[in-house]
Scaffold this motif. Sequence first.
Motif, mmCIF file in Angstrom:
data_model
loop_
_atom_site.group_PDB
_atom_site.id
_atom_site.type_symbol
_atom_site.label_atom_id
_atom_site.label_comp_id
_atom_site.label_asym_id
_atom_site.label_seq_id
_atom_site.Cartn_x
_atom_site.Cartn_y
_atom_site.Cartn_z
ATOM 1 N N SER A 18 -17.778 2.914 -9.324
ATOM 2 C CA SER A 18 -17.529 2.282 -10.626
ATOM 3 C C SER A 18 -16.076 1.814 -10.731
ATOM 4 O O SER A 18 -15.804 0.730 -11.257
ATOM 5 C CB SER A 18 -17.837 3.257 -11.768
ATOM 6 N N VAL A 19 -15.165 2.624 -10.242
ATOM 7 C CA VAL A 19 -13.752 2.227 -10.225
ATOM 8 C C VAL A 19 -13.582 1.005 -9.330
ATOM 9 O O VAL A 19 -12.904 0.038 -9.695
ATOM 10 C CB VAL A 19 -12.855 3.404 -9.765
ATOM 11 N N ALA A 20 -14.221 1.026 -8.167
ATOM 12 C CA ALA A 20 -14.128 -0.111 -7.241
ATOM 13 C C ALA A 20 -14.663 -1.385 -7.876
ATOM 14 O O ALA A 20 -14.087 -2.473 -7.714
ATOM 15 C CB ALA A 20 -14.889 0.199 -5.949
ATOM 16 N N ALA A 21 -15.750 -1.277 -8.612
ATOM 17 C CA ALA A 21 -16.372 -2.449 -9.240
ATOM 18 C C ALA A 21 -15.590 -2.955 -10.449
ATOM 19 O O ALA A 21 -15.737 -4.118 -10.834
ATOM 20 C CB ALA A 21 -17.809 -2.117 -9.656
ATOM 21 N N ALA A 22 -14.761 -2.109 -11.029
ATOM 22 C CA ALA A 22 -14.027 -2.509 -12.233
ATOM 23 C C ALA A 22 -12.927 -3.530 -11.938
ATOM 24 O O ALA A 22 -12.566 -4.320 -12.818
ATOM 25 C CB ALA A 22 -13.428 -1.276 -12.914
ATOM 26 N N MET A 23 -12.404 -3.514 -10.720
ATOM 27 C CA MET A 23 -11.354 -4.471 -10.366
ATOM 28 C C MET A 23 -12.010 -5.787 -9.959
ATOM 29 O O MET A 23 -12.887 -5.798 -9.089
ATOM 30 C CB MET A 23 -10.505 -3.936 -9.203
ATOM 31 N N PRO A 24 -11.621 -6.885 -10.573
ATOM 32 C CA PRO A 24 -12.171 -8.180 -10.153
ATOM 33 C C PRO A 24 -11.865 -8.427 -8.667
ATOM 34 O O PRO A 24 -10.785 -8.076 -8.176
ATOM 35 C CB PRO A 24 -11.432 -9.184 -11.039
ATOM 36 N N ALA A 25 -12.799 -9.032 -7.982
ATOM 37 C CA ALA A 25 -12.635 -9.290 -6.546
ATOM 38 C C ALA A 25 -11.354 -10.060 -6.254
ATOM 39 O O ALA A 25 -10.671 -9.788 -5.250
ATOM 40 C CB ALA A 25 -13.850 -10.051 -6.014
ATOM 41 N N ALA A 26 -10.981 -10.967 -7.125
ATOM 42 C CA ALA A 26 -9.775 -11.773 -6.916
ATOM 43 C C ALA A 26 -8.496 -10.935 -6.985
ATOM 44 O O ALA A 26 -7.444 -11.379 -6.518
ATOM 45 C CB ALA A 26 -9.708 -12.887 -7.957
ATOM 46 N N ASP A 27 -8.589 -9.714 -7.538
ATOM 47 C CA ASP A 27 -7.412 -8.855 -7.687
ATOM 48 C C ASP A 27 -7.370 -7.697 -6.688
ATOM 49 O O ASP A 27 -6.529 -6.807 -6.824
ATOM 50 C CB ASP A 27 -7.343 -8.301 -9.113
ATOM 51 N N TYR A 28 -8.221 -7.705 -5.701
ATOM 52 C CA TYR A 28 -8.229 -6.613 -4.732
ATOM 53 C C TYR A 28 -6.940 -6.552 -3.909
ATOM 54 O O TYR A 28 -6.597 -5.506 -3.361
ATOM 55 C CB TYR A 28 -9.458 -6.699 -3.824
ATOM 56 N N ALA A 29 -6.196 -7.625 -3.823
ATOM 57 C CA ALA A 29 -4.924 -7.621 -3.092
ATOM 58 C C ALA A 29 -3.777 -7.080 -3.947
ATOM 59 O O ALA A 29 -2.668 -6.885 -3.440
ATOM 60 C CB ALA A 29 -4.589 -9.034 -2.619
ATOM 61 N N PHE A 30 -4.047 -6.793 -5.223
ATOM 62 C CA PHE A 30 -3.005 -6.311 -6.135
ATOM 63 C C PHE A 30 -2.402 -4.995 -5.669
ATOM 64 O O PHE A 30 -3.102 -4.083 -5.244
ATOM 65 C CB PHE A 30 -3.574 -6.133 -7.551
ATOM 66 N N LYS A 31 -1.076 -4.924 -5.770
ATOM 67 C CA LYS A 31 -0.357 -3.671 -5.570
ATOM 68 C C LYS A 31 0.728 -3.601 -6.634
ATOM 69 O O LYS A 31 1.452 -4.577 -6.847
ATOM 70 C CB LYS A 31 0.190 -3.547 -4.157
ATOM 71 N N PRO A 32 0.837 -2.471 -7.337
ATOM 72 C CA PRO A 32 1.799 -2.380 -8.427
ATOM 73 C C PRO A 32 3.256 -2.320 -7.961
ATOM 74 O O PRO A 32 4.165 -2.489 -8.761
ATOM 75 C CB PRO A 32 1.399 -1.102 -9.163
ATOM 76 N N ASP A 33 3.463 -2.091 -6.680
ATOM 77 C CA ASP A 33 4.805 -2.017 -6.118
ATOM 78 C C ASP A 33 4.711 -2.359 -4.636
ATOM 79 O O ASP A 33 3.682 -2.085 -3.996
ATOM 80 C CB ASP A 33 5.377 -0.604 -6.305
ATOM 81 N N THR A 34 5.757 -2.913 -4.081
ATOM 82 C CA THR A 34 5.719 -3.292 -2.663
ATOM 83 C C THR A 34 5.618 -2.085 -1.733
ATOM 84 O O THR A 34 5.214 -2.224 -0.587
ATOM 85 C CB THR A 34 6.977 -4.104 -2.284
#
Length: 135
Positions: A18-34
Motif C-alpha cells: 500500500s505504501v509502494a502504491a501510494a507514491m505516483p510512478a512518476a515520483d519513484y525517483a524522488f529522494k528527500p536528500d542527496t
Amino acid sequence: MKTQLLSTLENARQYTLSVAAAMPAADYAFKPDTAVWSFNDLLHHIGYGILWWNENYIRQQPADWNPPAATKTAAATQAYLTKSFDILQKSIEKADTDEKVIHGVYATLDHIAHHRGQATTYLRCKGITPPEYTF
C-alpha cells in the motif's frame, strides 16, 4: 506459532504494498536528500532484504549480501516486492518454527518496518498522506 507468523507477514505485505502504491510512478525517483536512496531504491532494498534475510535466517543457507541492480520502474519494483514476500511466505510455510526461524522472521519484519517507515516519510515529503496502518 506458524499461523501467527504468517498473519503478521501478511499484514506487513499489505501495508508495504500500500505504501509502494501510494507514491505516483512518476515520483519513484524522488529522494528527500542527496545522501539517501530514491523511493524506488528504498523499496527495492526492502525486497532484496526480504530475500537475503529469508536465505540466511529462515532457510538457514548462508548467502553474501550482494543486491542486484535496482528495478527501474514503479511496476517492476512493486512486482519485485510481491515476489519477495511470496518467497518468504513459502519458506515460512515449509519451515519448522524453531527458535532460529522465529527470530529470523521477526528480524526480517523489523528490517521491513524500519525502511517502510522511511518510505512513509518520503510520501509525506511529497505531500502524500501514507495509507492507514492496520494491525
